[in-house]
Design an enzyme around this catalytic site. Sequence first.
Site, PDB file in Angstrom:
ATOM      1  N   LYS A  72     -10.496   1.401   6.143  1.00 20.06           N
ATOM      2  CA  LYS A  72      -9.738   0.660   7.153  1.00 20.06           C
ATOM      3  C   LYS A  72      -8.326   1.213   7.346  1.00 20.06           C
ATOM      4  O   LYS A  72      -7.686   0.983   8.356  1.00 20.06           O
ATOM      5  CB  LYS A  72      -9.676  -0.833   6.784  1.00 20.06           C
ATOM      6  N   HIS A 200      -6.683  -6.625  -6.054  1.00 24.31           N
ATOM      7  CA  HIS A 200      -5.898  -5.727  -5.211  1.00 24.31           C
ATOM      8  C   HIS A 200      -4.458  -6.224  -5.195  1.00 24.31           C
ATOM      9  O   HIS A 200      -4.198  -7.357  -4.828  1.00 24.31           O
ATOM     10  CB  HIS A 200      -6.479  -5.728  -3.792  1.00 24.31           C
ATOM     11  N   GLU A 276      -9.138   1.550  -4.991  1.00 20.29           N
ATOM     12  CA  GLU A 276      -9.356   1.629  -3.547  1.00 20.29           C
ATOM     13  C   GLU A 276      -8.083   2.055  -2.821  1.00 20.29           C
ATOM     14  O   GLU A 276      -7.545   1.309  -2.015  1.00 20.29           O
ATOM     15  CB  GLU A 276      -9.796   0.270  -3.002  1.00 20.29           C
ATOM     16  N   GLY A 278      -5.663   3.534  -0.124  1.00 23.33           N
ATOM     17  CA  GLY A 278      -5.738   3.824   1.309  1.00 23.33           C
ATOM     18  C   GLY A 278      -4.527   4.654   1.693  1.00 23.33           C
ATOM     19  O   GLY A 278      -4.568   5.889   1.738  1.00 23.33           O
TER      20      GLY A 278
HETATM   21  C1  LIG Z   1      -6.254  -2.697   2.552  1.00 20.07           C
HETATM   22  C2  LIG Z   1      -6.782  -2.783   1.199  1.00 20.07           C
HETATM   23  C3  LIG Z   1      -6.694  -1.673   0.325  1.00 20.07           C
HETATM   24  C4  LIG Z   1      -5.919  -0.410   0.634  1.00 20.07           C
HETATM   25  O1  LIG Z   1      -4.565  -0.675   0.473  1.00 20.07           O
HETATM   26  P1  LIG Z   1      -3.457   0.480   0.514  1.00 20.07           P
HETATM   27  O2  LIG Z   1      -2.197  -0.243   0.348  1.00 20.07           O
HETATM   28  O3  LIG Z   1      -3.568   1.124   1.876  1.00 20.07           O
HETATM   29  O4  LIG Z   1      -3.775   1.409  -0.580  1.00 20.07           O
HETATM   30  C5  LIG Z   1      -7.320  -1.783  -0.904  1.00 20.07           C
HETATM   31  N1  LIG Z   1      -7.978  -2.904  -1.267  1.00 20.07           N
HETATM   32  C6  LIG Z   1      -8.036  -3.981  -0.467  1.00 20.07           C
HETATM   33  C7  LIG Z   1      -8.729  -5.214  -0.930  1.00 20.07           C
HETATM   34  C8  LIG Z   1      -7.440  -3.971   0.785  1.00 20.07           C
HETATM   35  O5  LIG Z   1      -7.487  -5.074   1.546  1.00 20.07           O
END
Ligand SMILES: *Cc1c(COP(=O)(O)O)cnc(C)c1O
Length: 460
Positions: A72, A200, A276, A278
Amino acid sequence: MKGFVELEESYPFDLLEEKTTLNDVIDNRIREHTVEQTERNAFFVADLGNVVKKNIRWKNVMTHVKPFYTVKCNSSHSVIEVLAGLGTGFACANKNEITLVQSLGVTSENIIYTNPCKQISQIKYAAKKGINIMSCDNSVELLKIARNHRSAELLIDIAIADSCEENEMSLKFGATLKDCRHLLESAKELGVQVVGVRFHVPSSSGNMEAYLHALADARCVFDMAAEFGFNMNILDIGGGFSETDGELELEKVCDEIDPLLDIYFPSESGIKIIAEPGSYYVNSAFTLAVNIVAKKAVARDSQDQSGVVVSSVNDEPFFIYYISDGVYGSFANSLYGTVNAIPILHKKPNSGEPVFASSLWGPSCDGLDQVVEHCLLPELSVGDWVIFENMGAYTLEQSAFSELERLPVYCVMSINDWYWMQEVGLTLETSVKNFSCVPSCFQLNQEEGFPAASLSGISA
Ligand SMILES: *Cc1c(COP(=O)(O)O)cnc(C)c1O
């Protein structure tokens, strides 16, 4: 085009000759856009070598943590292809993202399905595609999963104790420890496998406490699960290693969590740790170029578009510029206050040129569409270009199937980065199928150190 290497096969990027820089690429593209008078007067340049380097750094710092790139954040095909080639997994939030990464050759074991609110049809789709690992934080989701995906393997999403109250995410998502017990009990009754815990921490910086709590809670849930007879083996530490506030975010988080992992999830436990990330992977790789489409000089102490009284310096005019992209496009993050956009002028000003108080607005004529509130700039003209760096995270239109609607993204890689990828055996096609042989030369000792490119066997 001059400065580019002609490639026989089709790669998802242009190769840059040794002396060609990212700025040259931007210059070239600006010239093209100016000559062709294209309607699109904004574009991205993506340096995929930068993504490759991020992966090396990840492997050096987060040695035991396998990254699942969060689609995403930026679903550019080239980014996904390169990351797939490097052997990262992918965290997909919906069917479009799953379809996209699978169409680029990613296998189902390398995909996790992470969305707190999953549509039934999409749970079925994941089941059909063999994607088993998925997140879950409440009993309604659990029931949906139990009924629609027989081989599901759940990661229980736990809530994090967030010190910043402004973070609504932490209120909306994640199970408390009490919820967890209930969830595990129901999962047992429904015969759903539970394989791990996930959390997260949205913004790691300044929120290290959150990791302490989250890891301790995660350990509790592992122990609780054992009571119910589940043998959990995955811990997912989420994303949030954004590098905008300083280059060493990843190292900071790692220093913080490594000793805790040793205590709660020592390597002998056989628990696989995943994350995870991003923004970490893509933010600094993307540069956005926008065009000035309109301009206004405002007298001293007048109101700007949002009704705020602006004062100019020493009776000089205050300039308002309208640029070709704004908060309803690539600067969407500004609406949440997470972007600190710093404009860079494409045409370098002459030394000694006077500067004026200025603000930059998107093209929507809407009072919220402010990109840069205040900065000092020499006087610019309509048609001038302004560059913004670090624009790779949450900036592209996020729906995977509207590539045509998106701004153009020109992907490049320097020839040295490319030689290096070849040398360690990473060709994009084969590595996607065969990533498990990611060579040990990834573990370079120098941070982001690349072996000197050797020309053997490569004809440019
Ligand atoms: C958006 C999201 C991420 C990615 O976050 P970044 O700050 O871009 O690394 C990871 N885990 C979850 C649950 C998210 O909602």
